[in-house]
Each structure stands twice: as C-alpha cells, then as structure tokens.
Design an enzyme around this catalytic site. Structure first.
Site, PDB file in Angstrom:
ATOM      1  N   CYS A  63       0.794  -1.081   0.007  1.00  0.00           N
ATOM      2  CA  CYS A  63       0.361   0.675  -0.503  1.00  0.00           C
ATOM      3  C   CYS A  63       0.308   1.056   0.105  1.00  0.00           C
ATOM      4  O   CYS A  63       2.196   1.739  -0.773  1.00  0.00           O
ATOM      5  CB  CYS A  63      -0.564  -0.007   1.190  1.00  0.00           C
TER       6      CYS A  63
ATOM      7  N   HIS B 177      -3.730  -4.074  -0.506  1.00  0.00           N
ATOM      8  CA  HIS B 177      -3.323  -4.808   0.309  1.00  0.00           C
ATOM      9  C   HIS B 177      -3.807  -7.325   0.996  1.00  0.00           C
ATOM     10  O   HIS B 177      -5.037  -6.953   0.994  1.00  0.00           O
ATOM     11  CB  HIS B 177      -4.497  -4.857   1.148  1.00  0.00           C
TER      12      HIS B 177
ATOM     13  N   GLU C 246      -3.698  -8.439   3.142  1.00  0.00           N
ATOM     14  CA  GLU C 246      -3.125  -9.448   4.304  1.00  0.00           C
ATOM     15  C   GLU C 246      -4.644  -9.034   4.814  1.00  0.00           C
ATOM     16  O   GLU C 246      -5.462  -9.388   5.588  1.00  0.00           O
ATOM     17  CB  GLU C 246      -2.654  -8.554   5.220  1.00  0.00           C
TER      18      GLU C 246
END
Length: 208
Positions: free
Chosen positions: A84, A186, A188
C-alpha cells in the site's frame, strides 16, 4: 521452502502491522516486527507496510533510519515487499496537497491522485498480472482489496508491472522488479488470495 523465511516487518509508525504479520505467519514466515534497524537488518527479507499519507510515512521511516536500511537492503539484492503506502514509498516522489514528497527512488514513477470521481478506490478489484509473474501464480483471476486515493497512474507497461483500473484510471497494482516486489492493494486484507500471494513471494525467493 524448506524452512521458515525470516521476515522483518518495518514498524515506522504507519501501517496495518498486526494484520500484515498475521498474514505473513499464515503464509509460512517467521516474522519479526521491529523499529530497530539492526534487528531488521539481520532478517532475510523485509516488508515495508504503510497506510495514510505518504509524507507522514516517509517522515516516520526516516526518523528511525529505515530509509537507509531499505536502500542498503536492496543494494545487496535482498528481497523487499512494499504494501500500500509502502509500495508508494518506493517510487521517486509523490504529489500530495500540491507539494512534492520525496520517496525512496527505487522505482521509476510519480505517485499522484487517481483521476477518478469516486475516491478513495476502496474494495475488491481484479488485476492484470505481468508476463512471467511469480506473485500471482495460480491466482491470476482473483480479486484483491484496495484502499487508496493515490497511485502511479498510466504506467509504462514494461516487464514486471501489474496493473489495475479504477473507473478509467490505469495504475500500478504491483511490481516484480529485481529484489523488489510491491502491491498497491492489501494482501493481508485479501483473504486466501492474499495469503497465497505472500506465500508465492516467499517461495519465489528460493527460485532466484
């Protein structure tokens, strides 16, 4: 991988740190979260996360000596993953509130506001993986989770650059250039596809 990769996650005060660490561990890494440059330098690979404003993220990185850490790490051909705003920090500079913000200069390009009516670009989106991709191996058609209003727009479509589109704005969604990989989205927050991408990143290091 035959054993867990030692991955240092750089804590410069701006990042989705615990989610990133959890996803990396799920992908098979042995994770160290730290703002100590000596501890981070001892790891095999580094992750540079980031959220929010580019200027604040760069200030935090420089305050801990993380800029020199990252530059030295890459100079020695050691693997780095930016996520990011961490991805944006790798480029030459950013245009933020009409003032240029110097980046790390490891990748060519300028981070600028996305030319779109709906900002931020938030939610799930597809990508167009670069030829010979390792990051997206087996997940080329998956969706990934984006939250951003800035990006590297209208990139030169050279080897190692994966793109995505928000409205009519084409921007760099990921890079795979030498020891550097990065994602504007992202991993995650991208569920199983994101964990697979992180595992692909770590597995690809054994192939170099």
């Amino acid at each position: 991988m035959s054993e867990e990769l030692r991955v240092g996650v750089i804590d410069h005060g701006s990042g989705n740190l615990h989610s990133a660490c959890r996803a990396l561990r799920e992908a098979g890494a042995r994770v160290v979260l730290s703002n100590d440059v000596d501890e981070l330098a001892a790891q095999e690979a580094l992750v540079l996360p980031g959220v929010g404003a580019l200027a604040a993220a760069m200030d935090g990185l420089r305050a801990m000596g993380g800029d020199e850490l990252v530059l030295d790490h890459v100079e020695h051909e050691r693997p780095l993953l930016g996520i990011c705003v961490g991805h944006q920090m790798l480029f030459e500079y950013g245009e933020e509130r009409d003032a240029p913000v110097a980046g790390l200069g490891l990748l060519p390009g300028v981070v600028s506001p996305l030319p779109a009516d709906r900002l931020p670009h938030m939610g799930w989106n597809t990508v167009r993986p670069c030829d010979g991709t390792r990051l997206f191996r087996g997940i080329e058609r998956e969706r990934f989770y984006f939250v951003h209003s800035f990006g590297v727009v209208d990139p030169q479509l050279h080897s190692g650059v994966t793109t995505s589109t928000h409205e009519d704005a084409v921007f760099i969604a990921a890079t795979e250039l030498g020891p550097i990989c990065s994602t504007q989205f992202h991993p995650e927050k991208s569920g199983a596809a994101g964990v697979r991408l992180l595992a692909n990143w770590m597995s690809s290091l054994d192939e170099d």
